[in-house]
Write a protein that holds these residues in place. Structure first.
Motif, PDB file in Angstrom:
ATOM      1  N   ASP A  96       2.614  10.529 -10.157  1.00 29.38           N
ATOM      2  CA  ASP A  96       2.197  10.407 -11.598  1.00 29.38           C
ATOM      3  C   ASP A  96       1.378  11.890 -11.751  1.00 29.38           C
ATOM      4  N   LYS A  97       1.902  12.579 -12.473  1.00 27.16           N
ATOM      5  CA  LYS A  97       1.256  14.155 -12.888  1.00 27.16           C
ATOM      6  C   LYS A  97      -0.257  13.911 -12.847  1.00 27.16           C
ATOM      7  N   PHE A 140       0.918  -1.330   0.063  1.00 27.17           N
ATOM      8  CA  PHE A 140      -0.080  -0.117   0.232  1.00 27.17           C
ATOM      9  C   PHE A 140       0.892   1.226   0.146  1.00 27.17           C
ATOM     10  N   ARG A 141       1.766   1.402   0.794  1.00 31.70           N
ATOM     11  CA  ARG A 141       2.786   2.444   1.010  1.00 31.70           C
ATOM     12  C   ARG A 141       3.372   2.884  -0.376  1.00 31.70           C
ATOM     13  N   LYS A 142       3.996   1.730  -0.812  1.00 33.27           N
ATOM     14  CA  LYS A 142       4.822   2.071  -2.242  1.00 33.27           C
ATOM     15  C   LYS A 142       3.792   2.372  -3.452  1.00 33.27           C
ATOM     16  N   GLU A 143       2.531   1.745  -3.384  1.00 28.44           N
ATOM     17  CA  GLU A 143       1.689   2.083  -4.429  1.00 28.44           C
ATOM     18  C   GLU A 143       1.219   3.527  -4.290  1.00 28.44           C
ATOM     19  N   PHE A 144       0.715   3.991  -3.008  1.00 31.54           N
ATOM     20  CA  PHE A 144       0.379   5.408  -2.664  1.00 31.54           C
ATOM     21  C   PHE A 144       1.481   6.343  -2.980  1.00 31.54           C
ATOM     22  N   ARG A 145       2.686   6.215  -2.747  1.00 28.09           N
ATOM     23  CA  ARG A 145       3.788   6.990  -3.114  1.00 28.09           C
ATOM     24  C   ARG A 145       3.869   7.040  -4.627  1.00 28.09           C
TER      25      ARG A 145
END
Lengths: 244, 416
Positions: free
Chosen positions: B33-34, B23-28
């Motif tokens: 992404d612009k 979750f943390r990685k995906e959210f970051r």
């Protein structure tokens, strides 16, 4: 370290019907050994490796990797393997350090351990200059080094290399080959899939030749060359394939 | 030989919460992404207030033009009631002005309207003066063009003029009889808007908030969800992730949490963007904010209750599509089917009242719209809210289950 017993994989395809991607394959691979899987495109090498990495389920037979059964102990197997494929991409919006840290976390490494390992690997692979660079801004060679770091952050005893030098320029390919040799020197069990003959002869301790999903020949490159009575390994390979 | 996993005491014996790590990685990654930053943060915080400001400027400009514009008016038999012409000509500069054209017949008036020579025509009967003198009803015709906005405005203004003339004549007649004009008004009803109960802004908010939240959550979740699985397939990063110790369920749940969080954030930003006109005290938003905004704690709680399952539903739905598709382009091609599925229930909420039956609570998205409307109107139906919440959560669970099942299939890798 890897024991494969009568491993098979069947796919059901709407157009082609039942496809036997891997049929009844058995072999063993020991620590400190580079075991080559050799075959033409579509021979079943990638399917075999994916089954051993537990991302595809075997239709028949089984295998143990680092002492764990691929059919019943998938997560234990995956904690003990590293997987490197030339086609594998990186998370482009993350930096090299973030990608490697992420895989360290996924493999259960503590924060301090990840930091220590990154310091060690980044120095060994000369990655410090681009550690904070986003992956989408890295060169092919730099990306390949990030992939290597990602695959070994947790120091896996078993490593799978799926055509790792395919399509790479000679300098990047040399980095990969050096890395594989280093892993062998460290006593890791290595399965190496390729169809580049010089790589096989130069690196593999033993080779399994696969054709149409079947293991048709197994031995050291020298043994196979001698059996076929050919001057080089590539000719031996073609002779074996043609006879099939 | 280096220490391997089993032998290294610094390694954790059990794996940490992989869902949280993913979750943390995906959210970051999503917020790098612009497109997501634009959709989730920039758009609601800038575009929504700008849009309201633009509506305000246009509406005020239009109102001003309507007040001061010069309308072209045709009058048939103007000589029959000359006071009317005098009154129009003596209108103050700040009032609407009229250019008057004398016409002979009603037919000529109709033709002039059709030819766009005049906007409205008033037809006085030839015996107007006599009827007024004998206190009879004078039947005046007002010829208008329903397809012409200026004609409509002129008609409205002229109706007001006639009302004033009527009032004046009635007052004079009653005074002649020794009576007060009050005899005609037993009740004088005065509307008074109570500050804090919400003015016209609340009405607009009731209409717009359901839409805005639905589209914000859906729009904000699209890029995030499609990037999660279809994007991974496209960039060939999926295989690497599948080889990690994370189980497929962990991967889907981590990604689901990330998309869900983006949806929630989108909803939050949409609400903040919508609140800016109400709390900025800028003159440009007076038309919207002058009545104030009244939202009780219960209203806010109901809005949150409606948004939560909606975010869950969209996250599950879009992640399911992302898992099914081979790449992001294919996933986007499914939006053509998904958009009507989302917009139709949102549109239906315009025609369904807040007191609708419990069956409506079972219709996803529509139920959330009704809940939001109930929250803003303050007429909550606890049974409706409970059924809607449970139904939406159940639908979200089903689509999430589909996403997990799809992710557990081998085809996810083979389709990549």
């Amino acid at each position: 370290m890897i024991t494969v017993n009568n491993l098979s994989k069947t796919f059901h395809d709407k157009k082609r019907g039942t496809v036997n991607a891997v049929s009844d394959v058995s072999f063993e691979c020991n620590p400190g050994e580079i075991f080559g899987l050799l075959g033409a495109n579509g021979a079943g090498k990638t399917t075999m490796m994916r089954m051993l990495a537990t991302i595809l389920e075997a239709s028949g037979g089984t295998a143990t990797v680092a002492g764990y059964d691929i059919r019943t102990q998938g997560q234990d197997v995956r904690r003990r393997i590293g997987f490197l494929s030339n086609s594998a991409g990186l998370y482009e919006r993350l930096t090299a350090r973030e990608v490697v840290t992420y895989f360290g976390e996924l493999n259960g490494l503590t924060t301090s351990k990840i930091k220590k390992r990154i310091e060690q690997i980044f120095t060994e692979l000369d990655m410090n200059d681009f550690a904070e660079g986003r992956c989408d801004s890295l060169s092919t060679g730099q990306k390949q080094r990030v992939s290597i770091a990602r695959a070994i952050i947790h120091e896996p005893p078993v490593l799978f290399f799926d055509e790792p030098t395919n399509g790479l320029d000679v300098l990047v390919a040399r980095t990969v080959v050096r890395f594989i040799r280093q892993c062998k020197a460290e006593g890791r069990t290595i399965v190496f899939s390729t169809h580049i003959m010089p790589d096989v002869e130069a690196m593999c301790d033993r080779v399994a030749i696969i054709s149409k999903g079947k293991l048709i020949s197994l031995g050291t490159p020298a043994e196979l060359r001698s059996e076929q009575g050919t001057p080089d390994f590539a000719s031996a390979f073609f002779k074996i394939i043609d006879a099939e | 030989m280096r220490p391997f996993l089993e032998k290294d005491p610094t390694l954790k014996q059990t794996l940490p919460n992989l869902i949280l790590i993913i979750f943390r990685k995906e959210f970051r990654e999503i917020f790098r992404d612009k497109r997501t930053r634009m959709q989730v943060i920039i758009s609601p915080l800038i575009i929504t207030p700008v849009l309201f400001a633009l509506v305000g400027v246009l509406a005020q400009g239009q109102a001003e033009r309507t007040k001061t514009r010069t309308y072209s008016l045709g009058i048939v038999n103007s000589a029959a009631y000359p006071d009317f012409v005098k009154r129009l000509k003596s209108a103050a500069q700040s009032s609407p002005q009229f250019t008057l054209t004398d016409m002979k017949t009603e037919a000529e008036g109709s033709a002039s309207i059709r030819d766009r020579k005049v906007e409205t025509v008033i037809v006085f009967p030839t015996d107007t003066a006599q009827k007024l003198a004998s206190s009879q009803i004078v039947e005046v015709k007002m010829l208008t063009d329903d397809g012409n906005e200026n004609s409509q405005n002129a008609t409205r203004i002229l109706t007001g003029v006639f009302q004033k003339i009527n009032d004046g004549i009635v007052k004079t007649r009653l005074n002649e009889q020794g009576m007060s004009v009050d005899v005609l008004t037993p009740f004088k009803v005065a509307e008074k808007n109570i500050a804090g109960a919400g003015g016209s802004g609340m009405l607009i908010l009731t209409q717009m908030l359901p839409y805005l939240l639905i589209f914000s959550v859906f729009g904000g979740s699209i890029y995030a969800a499609f990037d999660q699985v279809a994007g991974e397939k496209e960039r060939n990063t999926l295989e690497t992730l599948l080889v990690s110790p994370a189980r497929r369920r962990d991967i889907v749940l981590g990604k689901f949490m990330a998309v869900f969080s983006v949806g929630l954030l989108s909803a939050g930003m949409a609400i903040i963007g919508l609140m800016i006109p109400f709390f900025s005290h800028l003159k440009i938003y007076d038309w919207l904010a002058q009545g104030g905004l009244h939202l009780s704690a219960t209203s806010i709680a109901v809005i949150i209750l409606s948004v939560l399952p909606m975010c869950l539903l969209f996250a599950g739905l879009l992640l399911g599509v992302s898992t099914y598709a081979r790449n992001q382009k294919e996933a986007q091609s499914y939006l053509g089917t998904l958009f009507p599925l989302v917009t139709l229930p949102a549109l239906l909420s315009l025609f369904v009242g807040t007191d609708s039956g419990i069956k409506i609570a079972l219709v996803p998205i529509l139920n959330a719209s009704i809940m939001i409307k109930q929250a803003l109107n303050g007429n909550y139906n606890p049974s409706f809210i409970a059924v809607a919440f449970i139904a939406s959560a159940a639908y979200a669970g089903l689509v999430l289950l589909y996403a997990i099942r799809s992710f557990e299939k081998e085809s996810i890798l083979l389709k990549a």
